[in-house]
Design an enzyme around this catalytic site. Structure first.
Site, PDB file in Angstrom:
ATOM      1  CB  ILE A   1      -0.847  -0.016   1.222  1.00 18.54           C
ATOM      2  CG1 ILE A   1      -1.815   1.262   1.248  1.00 18.54           C
ATOM      3  CG2 ILE A   1      -0.070  -0.160   2.549  1.00 18.54           C
ATOM      4  CD1 ILE A   1      -2.995   1.091   2.282  1.00 18.54           C
ATOM      5  CB  SER A   2       1.030   3.962  -2.141  1.00 15.58           C
ATOM      6  OG  SER A   2       1.026   3.390  -3.069  1.00 15.58           O
TER       7      SER A   2
END
Ligand code: SAH
Length: 218
Positions: free
Chosen positions: A61-62
């Site tokens: 997940i960024s």
């Protein structure tokens, strides 16, 4: 017990001060979407740390600042049709939907069916599925049946702009995409199309997971 909304508000304030968030719309969206709800329980503790987290299938997940910055670069507004390549957890798609005040269409495509299912569950429990539609497949080919798109958001690094994505970007459209430069380096680009003329502007060095890229998709 962590007070998630306090932690979220603190992080968003930092992102404003650091210049990653520059608009009220992105600020509001980042304050609204609960990142902890897009994480497996053992990672929730880190939901409001500003770094990427590995979720499953070695995908990430960024980091929140990257999500915010990409949303700013996309210059979103209500009513747009957006394509995201690389659904992952579904968090970024939810933030995009929220920046557009849940008015518009977000199409997001994920390579791993297991992650797509995870994203659907996350988006469903927060009521985003009437704005966000999740697809399984190779996003380097885009989604021709729903094209053109006003905005294209790519969250995995590609060796070059996939021609199919460029084709599916509408005139006056904006694409934000990390591109590999050599073996190690990646740079985030803003790609625009105006009256058929394509322009590419480098923004910042970045570090994303690699996109599965098929030349035959051209
Ligand atoms: N936007 C995500 C972060 C995604 S990480 C989030 O908010 O959580 C990048 C994702 O791109 C990974 O889930 C990876 O599986 C996916 N991906 C890589 N290549 C792809 C391709 N060709 N088509 C679709 N998804 C791809």
């Amino acid at each position: 017990m962590i007070n998630y909304s306090e932690a979220r508000a603190r992080l968003v304030m930092d992102l404003v001060n650091e210049g990653f968030i520059t608009s009220k719309a992105v600020e509001r969206a980042m304050l609204t979407v609960p990142r902890e709800e897009f994480l497996p329980s053992y990672l929730r503790l880190y939901a409001y740390e500003d770094y990427p987290l590995e979720v499953m299938y070695k995908q990430t997940i960024s980091a929140p600042h990257m999500v915010a910055m990409m949303c700013e670069l996309l210059n979103l507004r209500p009513g747009l049709k957006v394509l995201e390549v690389g659904t992952g957890t579904g968090y970024h798609a939810a933030v995009v939907a929220e920046v557009m005040e849940r008015r518009g269409e977000v199409y997001t495509i994920e390579y791993y069916p297991g992650l797509a299912l995870y994203a659907v569950q996350n988006l469903a429990k927060l009521g985003y599925l009437n704005v966000v539609r999740v697809f399984v497949g190779d996003g380097s080919r885009g989604l021709p049946q729903y094209a053109p798109f006003d905005r294209i958001l790519v969250t995995a690094a590609a060796p070059k702009v996939p021609p199919k994505l460029l084709e599916q970007l509408s005139d006056d459209g904006i694409m934000v995409i990390p591109l590999e430069e050599g073996r190690i380096h990646q740079v985030l680009y803003v790609v625009t199309k105006e009256k058929g003329v394509v322009r590419m502007k480098p923004v910042i060095p970045v570090s994303f997971v690699r996109m599965r890229y098929t030349e035959s998709g051209e």
